[in-house]
Design an enzyme around this catalytic site. Structure first.
Site, PDB file in Angstrom:
ATOM      1  N   GLU A   1      64.714 -91.990 -50.700  1.00  0.00           N
ATOM      2  CA  GLU A   1      65.567 -93.021 -50.074  1.00  0.00           C
ATOM      3  C   GLU A   1      66.628 -92.355 -49.200  1.00  0.00           C
ATOM      4  O   GLU A   1      67.809 -92.668 -49.267  1.00  0.00           O
ATOM      5  CB  GLU A   1      66.245 -93.874 -51.152  1.00  0.00           C
ATOM      6  CG  GLU A   1      65.284 -94.400 -52.206  1.00  0.00           C
ATOM      7  CD  GLU A   1      65.927 -95.306 -53.235  1.00  0.00           C
ATOM      8  OE1 GLU A   1      65.462 -96.440 -53.380  1.00  0.00           O
ATOM      9  OE2 GLU A   1      66.892 -94.883 -53.894  1.00  0.00           O
TER      10      GLU A   1
ATOM     11  N   CYS B   1      69.473-103.368 -56.611  1.00  0.00           N
ATOM     12  CA  CYS B   1      70.789-102.976 -56.094  1.00  0.00           C
ATOM     13  C   CYS B   1      71.194-103.780 -54.855  1.00  0.00           C
ATOM     14  O   CYS B   1      72.371-104.084 -54.668  1.00  0.00           O
ATOM     15  CB  CYS B   1      70.794-101.488 -55.763  1.00  0.00           C
ATOM     16  SG  CYS B   1      69.369-100.979 -54.792  1.00  0.00           S
TER      17      CYS B   1
HETATM   18  O1  FUB Z   1      70.644 -95.650 -57.919  1.00  0.00           O
HETATM   19  C1  FUB Z   1      71.305 -96.888 -57.748  1.00  0.00           C
HETATM   20  C2  FUB Z   1      70.760 -97.604 -56.548  1.00  0.00           C
HETATM   21  O2  FUB Z   1      69.378 -97.856 -56.728  1.00  0.00           O
HETATM   22  C3  FUB Z   1      70.824 -96.817 -55.266  1.00  0.00           C
HETATM   23  O3  FUB Z   1      72.024 -96.932 -54.594  1.00  0.00           O
HETATM   24  C4  FUB Z   1      69.711 -97.388 -54.501  1.00  0.00           C
HETATM   25  O4  FUB Z   1      69.307 -96.588 -53.427  1.00  0.00           O
HETATM   26  C5  FUB Z   1      68.639 -97.554 -55.561  1.00  0.00           C
HETATM   27  O5  FUB Z   1      67.965 -96.372 -55.755  1.00  0.00           O
HETATM   28 ZN    ZN Z   2      69.927-101.285 -52.554  1.00  0.00          ZN
END
Ligand code: FUB
Ligand code: ZN
Length: 673
Positions: A341, A437
């Site tokens: 990500e 999230c």
């Molecule tokens: O790890 C917490 C949240 O979940 C992150 O900010 C997002 O990218 C997702 O991976």
């Molecule tokens: Zn998110």
């Protein structure tokens, strides 16, 4: 300590939104999204991934009660961290254990934060009662010593702090603080705030420069900016110190994570993912997980403002440049690769495999506002606006009922289903996510937009976004008030009227948008005006009825990418004011890649209605390649292609995928023959 040029966001109660684009979005969040998310947090939405969020708090609370009653320690559970606790087959007979992602608690914190923002200008006793009940459930789960993370409370405290790199305890703390401060500021109720302080105090007793304390820092940043917010609302310096400790400890050698436990690997060079590869002042490229990165940079910008710390400011500016010069999509999205990500290397901005997480754009908005607080420069607000109108809003359906995690700039639905490299890209928004999230992050962002639109300092009010509404500012014992009428983002006329009986001597700094080629302002005769770093400072005595009218040119413009963005070589994108446009199959048929747009021809506009909402659509002159009729050979000897004149109908990017599954593209080859 703070520099006199710095400013702070207005409190939400200083602003009352008037009818217009953002009021509609805020209302959608208040009336649709927040109630829906409460159902989700309680696992009551059929067909949506269960959240388990409130359930986890209830189970942790029960353990707390049992512990209090028996005075006993927990039974040792088997430690089973896999990032996600798999669901049982029989959902009706769940065991009393933790389910969901390790950071599931944060979904509540984001929800309560959004609730708080909406309550400021829309008192709602029923919603407040629900929120108070939720807060009771959460607070009941808190341990005597202040610790509050249900994953460990349920699974066993012996593992707590054993893997700061991945296990998100400090992330949960950060979100809890954000939610608690917001709720306190909105309602004056401090139960959640006290719980958050107690948790922060516990963390403070475990981490810090003092001998015997851990020298660790969060694997997923956010605690930094949250602790600073807690400091600003409570005045308790220890929270600022702890935030600065987390910021400064990052990247020091030997790496804390190399030493923290046997479970984590010694993996120094991969700490780029967590922005922990070097001390923050030596970081000059935005790297790693995009959300983590911009959350860290936001905390750094806060700390540098408060401490007036030049070396930290320099690092923030450098990291900002790295993002906006090399790693940001035209939509304001960031995160070029789904692997981790993460940010990819400079200028690697693929359209169809983009990660472009909604949370990352939201984090970029956080960072931008904090840079603005540090120093007013319209370049920050331009990016903030770009992200808000495009990659943030695209995260939510127009009806507020489904969401995107990933915001690509080109979609071929078949590829999303059949090409593993694009499995992360969804052609339609989802009701919810196992890792959820983004949706609650969107709620808290949208419901607090006025605090991004306006910041203030002692003698100035900054208008970063031209949001319609009534705004007040205390100055020299006077309540100065302005009414702002704005048609943004569709119409460039902004009328600002001073509406207080008492006159006030002050500066109003209005941002001149970077996308606007020409602009004019009238009503300035009695004021002293200067243009500095993209802000038009209007200084003088404001009298009841003083009126300034800005006219920003909203002409549609074609954009090209830096030549180093190989993906977009020879391609054009279209923007009207701050809004990026895209084309969909629904309006243009399939094979969008065959369109070549002609930037030399005038663009027509016509109104389009999607989901009951009307927008200007753009009719762009184009040439469409006539498909070859050779259906037997993949490769044929080159022949000059034939084109037919076509019109490409484009809609605002944020509104795409609201008419079912279909092709979409933002960038098109230009027609320059
Ligand atoms: O790890 C917490 C949240 O979940 C992150 O900010 C997002 O990218 C997702 O991976
Ligand atoms: Zn998110």
């Amino acid at each position: 300590m703070e520099n006199k040029n710095s400013s702070r966001p207005i409190a939400l109660r200083q602003f009352e939104a008037a009818d217009g684009f953002w009021k509609e979005k805020m209302e959608l969040v208040r009336t649709e999204v927040i109630p829906y998310q409460w159902e989700i947090l309680n696992d009551r939405v059929e067909g949506a991934s269960p959240s388990f969020c409130m359930r986890n708090f209830k189970i942790a609370g029960k353990l707390m009660r049992e512990k209090k009653e028996k005075g006993s320690a927990f039974e040792e559970p088997v430690y089973t961290f896999r990032g996600f606790e798999a669901l049982p087959e029989d959902m009706n007979h769940l065991e009393d254990r933790f389910y969901g992602f390790v950071f599931q608690d944060s979904d509540f914190s984001k929800w309560i934060e959004a609730v708080a923002y909406t309550l400021v200008n829309h008192p709602d006793p029923e919603l407040e009662r629900t929120a108070d009940e939720a807060i009771d459930i959460v607070c009941n789960a808190q341990m005597e010593n202040g610790y509050l993370d249900t994953y460990y409370i349920i699974n066993g405290m012996d593992q707590s702090f054993s893997n700061l790199k991945d296990h998100h305890e400090l992330y949960c703390l950060g979100h809890l603080i954000e939610g608690a401060v917001a709720y306190y500021e909105a309602t004056g109720k401090d139960r959640l705030l006290r719980a958050a302080m107690k948790f922060a105090d516990y963390i403070d007793s475990c981490f810090g420069p003092q001998e015997g304390k851990r020298k660790g820092y969060p694997g997923h940043e956010i605690a930094e900016m949250a602790l600073i917010r807690l400091y600003e609302v409570t005045g308790e310096k220890r929270y600022l110190n702890l935030a600065c400790f987390f910021i400064d400890e990052r990247g020091k050698q030997p790496y804390y994570w190399d030493c923290e436990s046997t479970e984590t690997q010694k993996d120094g060079e991969r700490y780029e993912y967590y922005q922990a590869h070097r001390p923050v002042r030596e970081q000059d490229e935005a790297v790693g997980h995009a959300v983590r990165a911009v959350y860290l940079y936001s905390g750094m910008a806060d700390a540098s403002r408060i401490m007036d710390d030049e070396s930290l400011k320099k690092a923030c500016r450098q990291l900002w440049q790295s993002i906006v010069r090399e790693k940001m999509y035209i939509t304001g999205a960031i995160g070029g690769t789904h692997i981790g990500e993460s940010f990819s290397f400079p200028f690697d901005l693929p359209n169809d495999t983009a990660y472009a997480e909604t949370c990352a754009s939201i984090g970029l908005v956080f960072f931008a506002r904090r840079m603005l607080e540090m120093e007013p420069d319209a370049v920050y607000a331009d990016v903030m606006e770009r992200a808000l109108y495009n990659s943030v809003l695209s995260g939510m359906a127009l009806d507020g009922k489904s969401f995107f995690y990933v915001n690509p700039l080109e979609v071929l639905p078949e590829a999303c289903q059949k090409d593993e490299r694009k499995f992360h890209v969804k052609p339609v928004r989802q009701k919810w996510f196992g890792c959820a999230c983004c949706p609650p992050n969107l709620s808290r962002m949208i419901s607090s937009v006025p605090s991004y639109a306006y910041t203030e300092n002692e003698d100035s009010l900054f208008m970063h976004l031209h949001l319609s509404g009534a705004i007040t500012k205390q100055i020299q014992g006077i309540t100065a008030s302005f009414s702002v009428q704005s048609g943004m983002p569709w119409d460039g006329k902004v009328i600002i009227t001073y509406t207080a009986r008492e006159s006030a001597v002050m500066k109003l700094a209005v941002r001149i948008p970077g996308w606007c080629g020409q602009w004019k302002a009238s009503g300035l005769e009695t004021f002293h005006c200067t243009l500095e770093n993209g802000y038009y400072y209007i200084e003088g005595s404001w009298e009841n009825g003083s009126q300034i009218v800005f006219d920003f040119d909203m002409q549609t413009r074609f954009y090209q990418a830096d030549d180093r963005v190989r993906e977009n070589a020879g391609r054009l994108a279209v923007m009207r004011g701050p809004v990026v446009y895209c084309a969909e199959q629904a309006d243009n048929g399939p094979d969008l890649h065959l369109f070549h747009i002609d930037a030399a021809e005038p663009v027509q506009e016509e109104t389009i209605t999607i989901e009951g909402q009307s927008y200007p659509s753009l009719i762009v002159s184009a040439q469409k390649k006539i498909k070859s009729d050779n259906e037997v050979q993949l490769y044929t000897v080159y022949q000059k292609p034939e084109y037919e004149h076509a019109q490409l109908k484009m809609i605002p990017y944020f509104a795409w995928a609201n008419r079912g599954e279909n092709e979409m593209a933002v960038w098109f080859f230009g027609w320059d023959q």
